[in-house]
Design a protein around this motif. Structure first.
Motif, PDB file in Angstrom:
ATOM      1  N   ALA A 187      -4.792  -3.389   3.483  1.00  0.00           N
ATOM      2  CA  ALA A 187      -4.323  -2.046   3.827  1.00  0.00           C
ATOM      3  C   ALA A 187      -5.061  -1.072   3.176  1.00  0.00           C
ATOM      4  O   ALA A 187      -5.244  -1.135   1.922  1.00  0.00           O
ATOM      5  CB  ALA A 187      -2.821  -2.338   3.558  1.00  0.00           C
ATOM      6  N   ARG A 188      -5.074  -0.073   4.001  1.00  0.00           N
ATOM      7  CA  ARG A 188      -5.370   1.497   3.581  1.00  0.00           C
ATOM      8  C   ARG A 188      -4.577   2.478   4.132  1.00  0.00           C
ATOM      9  O   ARG A 188      -4.436   2.300   5.396  1.00  0.00           O
ATOM     10  CB  ARG A 188      -6.972   1.527   3.645  1.00  0.00           C
ATOM     11  CG  ARG A 188      -7.557   1.491   5.182  1.00  0.00           C
ATOM     12  CD  ARG A 188      -9.089   1.817   4.677  1.00  0.00           C
ATOM     13  NE  ARG A 188      -9.483   2.175   6.349  1.00  0.00           N
ATOM     14  CZ  ARG A 188      -9.820   1.494   7.316  1.00  0.00           C
ATOM     15  NH1 ARG A 188      -9.300   0.170   7.105  1.00  0.00           N
ATOM     16  NH2 ARG A 188     -10.260   1.961   8.405  1.00  0.00           N
ATOM     17  N   GLU A 189      -4.428   3.449   3.382  1.00  0.00           N
ATOM     18  CA  GLU A 189      -3.770   4.742   3.758  1.00  0.00           C
ATOM     19  C   GLU A 189      -4.556   5.544   4.547  1.00  0.00           C
ATOM     20  O   GLU A 189      -5.823   5.673   4.217  1.00  0.00           O
ATOM     21  CB  GLU A 189      -3.326   5.574   2.534  1.00  0.00           C
ATOM     22  CG  GLU A 189      -2.624   6.599   2.843  1.00  0.00           C
ATOM     23  CD  GLU A 189      -2.222   7.164   1.694  1.00  0.00           C
ATOM     24  OE1 GLU A 189      -1.192   6.977   0.971  1.00  0.00           O
ATOM     25  OE2 GLU A 189      -2.756   8.205   1.005  1.00  0.00           O
ATOM     26  N   ARG A 190      -4.410   5.846   5.925  1.00  0.00           N
ATOM     27  CA  ARG A 190      -5.172   7.047   6.542  1.00  0.00           C
ATOM     28  C   ARG A 190      -4.736   8.316   6.468  1.00  0.00           C
ATOM     29  O   ARG A 190      -5.352   9.112   6.545  1.00  0.00           O
ATOM     30  CB  ARG A 190      -4.831   6.383   8.090  1.00  0.00           C
ATOM     31  CG  ARG A 190      -5.549   4.951   8.287  1.00  0.00           C
ATOM     32  CD  ARG A 190      -6.646   4.564   8.142  1.00  0.00           C
ATOM     33  NE  ARG A 190      -7.657   5.431   8.831  1.00  0.00           N
ATOM     34  CZ  ARG A 190      -8.754   5.608   8.928  1.00  0.00           C
ATOM     35  NH1 ARG A 190      -9.490   4.913   7.840  1.00  0.00           N
ATOM     36  NH2 ARG A 190      -9.553   6.511   9.513  1.00  0.00           N
ATOM     37  N   ALA A 191      -3.202   8.581   6.276  1.00  0.00           N
ATOM     38  CA  ALA A 191      -2.679   9.890   6.201  1.00  0.00           C
ATOM     39  C   ALA A 191      -1.327   9.757   5.593  1.00  0.00           C
ATOM     40  O   ALA A 191      -0.606   8.945   5.794  1.00  0.00           O
ATOM     41  CB  ALA A 191      -2.941  10.583   7.537  1.00  0.00           C
ATOM     42  N   ARG A 192      -1.042  10.737   4.880  1.00  0.00           N
ATOM     43  CA  ARG A 192       0.235  10.937   4.264  1.00  0.00           C
ATOM     44  C   ARG A 192       0.738  12.493   4.384  1.00  0.00           C
ATOM     45  O   ARG A 192      -0.233  13.274   4.097  1.00  0.00           O
ATOM     46  CB  ARG A 192       0.263  10.783   2.705  1.00  0.00           C
ATOM     47  CG  ARG A 192       0.845   9.524   2.562  1.00  0.00           C
ATOM     48  CD  ARG A 192       1.448   8.988   1.108  1.00  0.00           C
ATOM     49  NE  ARG A 192       0.479   9.745   0.143  1.00  0.00           N
ATOM     50  CZ  ARG A 192       0.705   9.987  -1.157  1.00  0.00           C
ATOM     51  NH1 ARG A 192       1.763   9.771  -1.625  1.00  0.00           N
ATOM     52  NH2 ARG A 192      -0.171  10.575  -2.010  1.00  0.00           N
ATOM     53  N   PHE A 193       1.904  12.605   5.211  1.00  0.00           N
ATOM     54  CA  PHE A 193       2.260  14.103   5.375  1.00  0.00           C
ATOM     55  C   PHE A 193       3.919  14.158   5.219  1.00  0.00           C
ATOM     56  O   PHE A 193       4.349  13.306   5.848  1.00  0.00           O
ATOM     57  CB  PHE A 193       1.766  14.495   6.750  1.00  0.00           C
ATOM     58  CG  PHE A 193       2.223  13.340   7.887  1.00  0.00           C
ATOM     59  CD1 PHE A 193       3.294  13.423   8.591  1.00  0.00           C
ATOM     60  CD2 PHE A 193       1.203  12.427   8.032  1.00  0.00           C
ATOM     61  CE1 PHE A 193       3.523  12.416   9.678  1.00  0.00           C
ATOM     62  CE2 PHE A 193       1.561  11.367   8.930  1.00  0.00           C
ATOM     63  CZ  PHE A 193       2.664  11.389   9.877  1.00  0.00           C
ATOM     64  N   GLY A 194       4.276  14.852   4.487  1.00  0.00           N
ATOM     65  CA  GLY A 194       5.508  14.810   4.327  1.00  0.00           C
ATOM     66  C   GLY A 194       6.238  13.570   3.688  1.00  0.00           C
ATOM     67  O   GLY A 194       5.612  13.126   2.596  1.00  0.00           O
ATOM     68  N   ARG A 195       7.116  13.111   4.301  1.00  0.00           N
ATOM     69  CA  ARG A 195       7.449  11.809   3.899  1.00  0.00           C
ATOM     70  C   ARG A 195       6.950  10.556   4.553  1.00  0.00           C
ATOM     71  O   ARG A 195       7.512   9.490   4.418  1.00  0.00           O
ATOM     72  CB  ARG A 195       9.184  11.764   3.872  1.00  0.00           C
ATOM     73  CG  ARG A 195       9.734  12.857   3.002  1.00  0.00           C
ATOM     74  CD  ARG A 195      11.462  13.015   3.001  1.00  0.00           C
ATOM     75  NE  ARG A 195      12.201  11.733   3.383  1.00  0.00           N
ATOM     76  CZ  ARG A 195      12.922  11.727   4.323  1.00  0.00           C
ATOM     77  NH1 ARG A 195      13.209  12.848   5.007  1.00  0.00           N
ATOM     78  NH2 ARG A 195      13.436  10.647   4.832  1.00  0.00           N
ATOM     79  N   SER A 196       6.072  11.030   5.505  1.00  0.00           N
ATOM     80  CA  SER A 196       5.382  10.026   6.403  1.00  0.00           C
ATOM     81  C   SER A 196       4.142   9.489   5.905  1.00  0.00           C
ATOM     82  O   SER A 196       3.574  10.310   5.317  1.00  0.00           O
ATOM     83  CB  SER A 196       5.591  10.463   7.762  1.00  0.00           C
ATOM     84  OG  SER A 196       6.921  10.908   8.233  1.00  0.00           O
TER      85      SER A 196
ATOM     86  N   ALA B 150       0.799  -1.286  -0.036  1.00  0.00           N
ATOM     87  CA  ALA B 150      -0.014  -0.173  -0.236  1.00  0.00           C
ATOM     88  C   ALA B 150       0.693   1.255  -0.134  1.00  0.00           C
ATOM     89  O   ALA B 150       0.553   2.049  -0.824  1.00  0.00           O
ATOM     90  CB  ALA B 150      -0.928  -0.039   1.221  1.00  0.00           C
ATOM     91  N   CYS B 151       1.812   1.352   0.904  1.00  0.00           N
ATOM     92  CA  CYS B 151       2.671   2.581   0.929  1.00  0.00           C
ATOM     93  C   CYS B 151       3.526   2.724  -0.164  1.00  0.00           C
ATOM     94  O   CYS B 151       4.084   3.889  -0.402  1.00  0.00           O
ATOM     95  CB  CYS B 151       3.329   2.652   2.297  1.00  0.00           C
ATOM     96  SG  CYS B 151       4.399   1.513   2.596  1.00  0.00           S
ATOM     97  N   ASN B 152       4.029   1.612  -0.839  1.00  0.00           N
ATOM     98  CA  ASN B 152       4.882   1.859  -2.120  1.00  0.00           C
ATOM     99  C   ASN B 152       4.065   1.919  -3.106  1.00  0.00           C
ATOM    100  O   ASN B 152       4.263   1.952  -4.546  1.00  0.00           O
ATOM    101  CB  ASN B 152       6.033   0.544  -2.174  1.00  0.00           C
ATOM    102  CG  ASN B 152       6.775   0.767  -1.344  1.00  0.00           C
ATOM    103  OD1 ASN B 152       7.887   1.474  -1.721  1.00  0.00           O
ATOM    104  ND2 ASN B 152       6.773   0.246  -0.092  1.00  0.00           N
ATOM    105  N   SER B 153       2.676   1.955  -3.294  1.00  0.00           N
ATOM    106  CA  SER B 153       1.827   2.120  -4.094  1.00  0.00           C
ATOM    107  C   SER B 153       2.004   3.356  -5.166  1.00  0.00           C
ATOM    108  O   SER B 153       1.520   3.750  -5.932  1.00  0.00           O
ATOM    109  CB  SER B 153       0.340   1.824  -3.974  1.00  0.00           C
ATOM    110  OG  SER B 153      -0.344   2.655  -3.241  1.00  0.00           O
ATOM    111  N   HIS B 154       2.466   4.333  -4.316  1.00  0.00           N
ATOM    112  CA  HIS B 154       2.656   6.018  -4.729  1.00  0.00           C
ATOM    113  C   HIS B 154       3.910   6.058  -5.683  1.00  0.00           C
ATOM    114  O   HIS B 154       3.877   7.100  -6.444  1.00  0.00           O
ATOM    115  CB  HIS B 154       2.507   6.739  -3.657  1.00  0.00           C
ATOM    116  CG  HIS B 154       1.313   6.910  -2.915  1.00  0.00           C
ATOM    117  ND1 HIS B 154       0.266   7.309  -3.465  1.00  0.00           N
ATOM    118  CD2 HIS B 154       0.907   6.319  -1.753  1.00  0.00           C
ATOM    119  CE1 HIS B 154      -1.045   7.147  -2.640  1.00  0.00           C
ATOM    120  NE2 HIS B 154      -0.288   6.616  -1.566  1.00  0.00           N
ATOM    121  N   GLY B 155       4.520   5.326  -5.672  1.00  0.00           N
ATOM    122  CA  GLY B 155       5.902   5.343  -6.383  1.00  0.00           C
ATOM    123  C   GLY B 155       7.316   5.450  -5.564  1.00  0.00           C
ATOM    124  O   GLY B 155       8.357   4.495  -5.955  1.00  0.00           O
ATOM    125  N   PRO B 156       7.457   6.411  -4.656  1.00  0.00           N
ATOM    126  CA  PRO B 156       8.942   6.649  -4.114  1.00  0.00           C
ATOM    127  C   PRO B 156       9.186   5.524  -3.114  1.00  0.00           C
ATOM    128  O   PRO B 156       8.028   4.794  -2.791  1.00  0.00           O
ATOM    129  CB  PRO B 156       8.630   7.979  -3.229  1.00  0.00           C
ATOM    130  CG  PRO B 156       7.431   8.410  -3.662  1.00  0.00           C
ATOM    131  CD  PRO B 156       6.580   7.381  -4.422  1.00  0.00           C
TER     132      PRO B 156
END
Length: 143
Positions: A104-113, A73-79
């Motif tokens: 899995a599901r994203e709850r929040a993304r902020f900056g690099r976290s 899930a967290c690598n689905s964005h690319g970086p």
């Protein structure tokens, strides 16, 4: 969301490429069913080799399943993104032969976290709830 099927190339999405290179998860029989846009679904069947002395799935294997869904899930964005921390609550036991699905599901993304929640199910029964904290790696090494 990118569905993994015979028509979709795993290399088409960063999470699929990462999973294809994940020998540990694949050796445990995990299958990436879906990944994209901050979410993922991974399935695994509990084997006799994954059962502890109490006759239930060892928590480490349940954690690894949830962690793999989190990673996809967290690598689905690319970086390139790694775990900064995670915790799990075991809710019900799983046994040899049980098919577990981690969503899995994203709850929040902020900056690099980021913060991601993962639910591990056996059918409709919740087996575990996992929360992972991610961090994008700066200047990730080239593959």
């Amino acid at each position: 969301m990118v569905l993994l099927s015979s028509e979709s190339a795993p290399e088409a999405a960063p999470a699929h490429a990462m999973f294809a290179a994940d020998a540990a998860s694949r050796a445990m029989g995990m299958e990436l069913l879906e990944a994209g846009d901050g979410s993922a679904v991974v399935r695994m069947t509990v084997t006799a080799a994954m059962v502890n002395g109490h006759g239930i799935a060892h928590g480490g294997f349940v954690f690894t399943l949830a962690d793999t869904a989190f990673a996809c899930a967290c690598n689905s964005h690319g970086p390139v993104t790694v775990a900064a921390g995670a915790d799990i609550a075991f809710v019900a036991p799983a046994r040899d032969g049980d098919v577990l699905t981690a969503s899995a599901r994203e709850r929040a993304r902020f900056g690099r976290s980021g913060i991601y929640d993962v639910t591990v199910l056996r059918g409709e029964t919740v087996i575990a709830e996992f929360r992972g904290r991610s961090r994008v790696i700066r200047n990730a090494p080239e593959e």
